[in-house]
Design a protein around this motif. Structure first.
Motif, PDB file in Angstrom:
ATOM      1  N   SER A  22       0.854  -1.198   0.000  1.00 13.05           N
ATOM      2  CA  SER A  22       0.000   0.000   0.000  1.00 13.05           C
ATOM      3  C   SER A  22       0.886   1.244   0.000  1.00 13.05           C
ATOM      4  CB  SER A  22      -0.942   0.000   1.199  1.00 13.05           C
ATOM      5  OG  SER A  22      -0.228  -0.018   2.404  1.00 13.05           O
ATOM      6  N   LYS A  32      -2.326  -3.126  -3.451  1.00 12.97           N
ATOM      7  CA  LYS A  32      -2.353  -4.236  -4.399  1.00 12.97           C
ATOM      8  C   LYS A  32      -1.961  -5.503  -3.666  1.00 12.97           C
ATOM      9  CE  LYS A  32       2.160  -4.787  -6.348  1.00 12.97           C
ATOM     10  NZ  LYS A  32       2.718  -5.477  -7.463  1.00 12.97           N
ATOM     11  N   ASN A  41      -0.015 -10.136 -10.005  1.00 14.59           N
ATOM     12  CA  ASN A  41      -1.053  -9.311  -9.391  1.00 14.59           C
ATOM     13  C   ASN A  41      -2.356 -10.096  -9.234  1.00 14.59           C
ATOM     14  OD1 ASN A  41      -2.157  -6.767  -8.501  1.00 14.59           O
ATOM     15  ND2 ASN A  41      -3.251  -6.721 -10.439  1.00 14.59           N
ATOM     16  N   ALA A  43      -5.132  -8.509  -7.102  1.00 13.21           N
ATOM     17  CA  ALA A  43      -6.174  -7.480  -6.970  1.00 13.21           C
ATOM     18  C   ALA A  43      -5.543  -6.124  -6.693  1.00 13.21           C
ATOM     19  CB  ALA A  43      -7.131  -7.848  -5.845  1.00 13.21           C
ATOM     20  N   ARG A  44      -6.289  -5.073  -7.034  1.00 12.41           N
ATOM     21  CA  ARG A  44      -5.892  -3.682  -6.745  1.00 12.41           C
ATOM     22  C   ARG A  44      -7.098  -2.940  -6.193  1.00 12.41           C
ATOM     23  NH1 ARG A  44      -1.177  -1.777  -9.156  1.00 12.41           N
ATOM     24  NH2 ARG A  44      -0.236  -3.258 -10.596  1.00 12.41           N
ATOM     25  N   ALA A  45      -6.833  -1.912  -5.385  1.00 16.18           N
ATOM     26  CA  ALA A  45      -7.925  -1.100  -4.845  1.00 16.18           C
ATOM     27  C   ALA A  45      -7.422   0.305  -4.543  1.00 16.18           C
ATOM     28  CB  ALA A  45      -8.478  -1.735  -3.581  1.00 16.18           C
ATOM     29  N   GLU A  54      -6.543  -1.284   1.932  1.00 15.36           N
ATOM     30  CA  GLU A  54      -6.052  -2.626   2.237  1.00 15.36           C
ATOM     31  C   GLU A  54      -7.210  -3.596   2.466  1.00 15.36           C
ATOM     32  OE1 GLU A  54      -3.255  -2.200   5.445  1.00 15.36           O
ATOM     33  OE2 GLU A  54      -1.684  -1.471   4.107  1.00 15.36           O
ATOM     34  N   VAL A  57      -8.683  -4.552  -0.952  1.00 13.03           N
ATOM     35  CA  VAL A  57      -7.829  -5.441  -1.748  1.00 13.03           C
ATOM     36  C   VAL A  57      -7.774  -6.837  -1.128  1.00 13.03           C
ATOM     37  CG1 VAL A  57      -5.486  -5.071  -0.816  1.00 13.03           C
ATOM     38  CG2 VAL A  57      -5.816  -5.360  -3.243  1.00 13.03           C
ATOM     39  N   ARG A  60     -11.099  -8.596  -2.134  1.00 13.78           N
ATOM     40  CA  ARG A  60     -11.087  -9.017  -3.536  1.00 13.78           C
ATOM     41  C   ARG A  60     -10.130 -10.190  -3.763  1.00 13.78           C
ATOM     42  NH1 ARG A  60     -10.910  -2.995  -6.196  1.00 13.78           N
ATOM     43  NH2 ARG A  60     -13.063  -2.464  -5.674  1.00 13.78           N
TER      44      ARG A  60
END
Length: 74
Positions: A22, A32, A41, A43-45, A54, A57, A60
């Motif tokens: 983060s 991520k 990768n 997931a990303r947020a 956090e 992510v 997900r």
């Protein structure tokens, strides 16, 4: 703009090792999740706060990893 307040945490989600990264760019926090080795990768947020980014992510990534089948080794 430059990434600031960079943080890396490793944990286990759905039986898989995961690295959560983060950082903040401007006023937005990014997070991520990747699968430690080879670092793909998952997931990303984005969110207004680190904890929110956090948490999103992790949620997900957990959903995706729980749906992943493991092949028996042998």
């Amino acid at each position: 703009m430059k990434a600031e307040s960079f943080s890396v945490t490793e944990l286990e989600l759905a039986g898989w090792p995961v690295r959560i990264t983060s950082y903040r760019i401007g006023e937005t926090w990014h997070a991520k999740a990747d699968n430690v080795s080879p670092g793909a990768n998952i997931a990303r947020a984005k969110a207004e706060g680190r904890q929110q980014a956090e948490a999103r992510v992790i949620e997900r990534a957990s959903e995706r990893l729980e749906a992943t089948r493991r092949r028996p080794q042998g």
